[in-house]
Design an enzyme around this catalytic site. Structure first.
Site, PDB file in Angstrom:
ATOM      1  N   GLU A 171       0.840  -1.385   0.117  1.00 13.79           N
ATOM      2  CA  GLU A 171      -0.093   0.246  -0.056  1.00 13.79           C
ATOM      3  C   GLU A 171       0.815   1.260   0.009  1.00 13.79           C
ATOM      4  OE1 GLU A 171      -2.408  -0.715   3.471  1.00 13.79           O
ATOM      5  OE2 GLU A 171      -4.002  -1.832   2.346  1.00 13.79           O
ATOM      6  N   GLN A 325     -10.129  -8.398  11.548  1.00 17.53           N
ATOM      7  CA  GLN A 325     -11.406  -9.614  12.049  1.00 17.53           C
ATOM      8  C   GLN A 325     -11.479 -10.279  13.113  1.00 17.53           C
ATOM      9  OE1 GLN A 325     -14.371  -9.664  11.257  1.00 17.53           O
ATOM     10  NE2 GLN A 325     -14.479  -7.857  10.273  1.00 17.53           N
TER      11      GLN A 325
END
Ligand SMILES: Cc1cc2nc3c(=O)[nH]c(=O)nc-3n(C[C@H](O)[C@H](O)[C@H](O)COP(=O)(O)OP(=O)(O)OC[C@H]3O[C@@H](n4cnc5c(N)ncnc54)[C@H](O)[C@@H]3O)c2cc1C
Length: 429
Positions: A171, A325
């Site tokens: 990223e 998560q």
């Protein structure tokens, strides 16, 4: 809060600790959430602060605000320094607090594999301060290059090395490619930002190693398209203020550079290791506490460790990945378990539901691995945007983020391009 109620202390208001606190709203317990920051930080968007797309306040929200309607919960701004397991007490840098049940969710930080001296030259990305420091270094490098007459020094200012091609490294490299090629175009007079060399170094044989090979290949192509030079199968063997040395097989190479960004190893927070010492239980090499199937510490059913700091291997034989998560699901699970326990009901082991993984490379470019559905390019990027807005839903400014992303998409503009922090001038040319 009612006196005599069961006291739950949560250390850490990140994804894990905050999810537990939110879920305990209707459980008859007294909750104390301790964090050394007064905000919850949405770490998946930190790289956008580091590269000038978003401002710090866009990705952080005061914990007090999030929990203001939780009458059974109080928030304390404090640093936990030790856990007194025998006396069921959390020691703070300026006091202590007793618990009946403790949830430790202090996350992880970066590690330099025994080379802590590299940190000052190659900062990692974990906190808001890290992100603004990275932003400062990146923007200052272009400023210094604009004023640098010596070609060799100029080349070093215009060389950016990112260590680690996992999701964060990819990223960062993609965003830097966009800054160099698009955002800064026409901003300088003596340099062409598009001449910047962005080098992504990865020890494994491909970028995004945990992803399926075809998605790694798609990500590689997207990065190359943005002008990123990829050096896979290369390990970093030395970092100095003005260079990185890498080894590929028998070949070593010193790369002169003034900007090195670290996106490699992860180490569990120090509190985890202190807890293991106190409770006489093991941690793994990454400093994660090895937990029971119900996320408790062996021999201590009253202490739970969740999120990045937990090594939970009962489901697949491997620790769950250090992503949001598992932390969110574990926080909710422990809150439910506690509610059942207090009602004298049976509890079940934790079970992780894997919703898939995604990483973004740049404008309209991402990869997603969603239960066998493997996407690359614009569809993956749109899903990435949607999911991130969904999960940042507790932030009042999500509309603002959406507008900023939309504007960035149309204009390539990164308006949060401020050089802040300690006075950076005069430049060390
Ligand atoms: C740059 C970056 C990008 C990421 N991108 C993604 C992504 O795209 N998708 C994804 O799913 N995951 C991503 N992650 C990983 C994800 O952010 C973590 O897995 C998640 O934050 C773990 O949650 P946690 O609750 O265990 O810890 P954290 O969210 O790290 O929270 C820990 C909290 O504990 C507090 N704390 C720590 N020590 C103490 C102490 N001693 N006393 C008091 N408070 C303390 C900290 O201030 C912090 O608020 C990324 C992480 C980073 C750093």
């Amino acid at each position: 809060m009612m006196a005599g109620q069961h006291r739950v202390v949560i250390i850490g208001g990140g994804f894990g600790g905050l999810s537990a606190a939110l879920k305990l709203k209707r459980v008859p317990v007294q909750v104390t959430l301790i964090d050394r920051c007064n905000y919850h930080l949405f770490q998946p968007l930190l790289y956008q602060v580091a590269t000038g797309s978003l401002s710090p306040a866009n990705i952080a929200e005061p914990l007090r605000n999030i929990l203001k309607r939780h009458q059974n919960t109080r928030v304390l701004l404090a640093e936990a320094t030790q856990i007194d397991v025998a006396n069921r007490r959390v020691v703070l840098s300026d006091g202590s607090i007793d618990y009946d049940t403790l949830i430790v969710a202090t996350g992880s930080s970066h590690q330099y594999f025994g080379h802590d001296e590299w940190e000052k030259f190659a900062p990692g990305l974990k906190t808001i301060e890290d992100a603004t420091d990275m932003r400062r270094r990146i923007l200052l490098a272009f400023e210094a290059a604009e004023r640098e007459p010596d070609p060799a020094k100029l080349r070093a200012w215009m060389t950016f090395v990112i260590v680690g091609a996992g999701p964060t490294g990819a990223e960062l490299a993609g965003a830097l490619g966009e800054i160099a090629n698009d955002t800064l175009r026409h901003n300088f007079r003596d340099i062409d930002p598009a001449q910047a060399r962005i080098i992504l170094v990865e020890g494994a044989g491909r970028v995004l190693p945990p992803y399926p090979p075809q998605l790694s290949e798609a990500a590689r192509r997207m990065l190359v398209h943005l002008g990123v030079i990829i050096r896979t199968g290369a390990s970093v063997i030395d970092i100095q203020e003005r260079s990185v040395t890498i080894r590929e097989g028998d070949h070593t190479e010193e790369i002169p550079t003034r900007t090195i960004l670290w996106a490699a190893g992860v180490l569990g927070s120090a509190l985890g290791r202190l807890l293991c010492q106190q409770a006489g239980v093991p941690h793994d090499k990454a400093g994660r506490v090895i937990v029971e199937p119900d996320l408790s510490v062996p021999g201590h059913p009253e202490i739970f460790v969740i999120g990045d700091l937990a090594n939970y291997s009962h489901q697949t034989g491997q620790p769950l990945p250090g992503v949001a998560q598992p932390a969110i699901q574990q926080g909710r699970y422990v809150a439910n378990l506690l509610a059942r326990r207090l009602r004298g009901k049976q509890t079940r082991p934790f079970h992780y539901f894997d919703k898939g993984n995604m990483a973004t490379i740049g404008r309209g470019a991402a990869v997603a691995d969603l239960h066998g559905l493997r996407l690359a390019g614009l569809p993956a990027w749109l899903i990435w945007i949607f999911i991130h807005l969904l999960y940042i839903v507790q932030f009042q400014n999500r509309l603002l983020i959406m507008l900023q992303w939309a504007w960035l998409y149309i204009s390539y503009d990164r308006s949060a391009r401020l050089i802040t922090g300690e006075n950076p001038l005069p430049l060390d040319l």
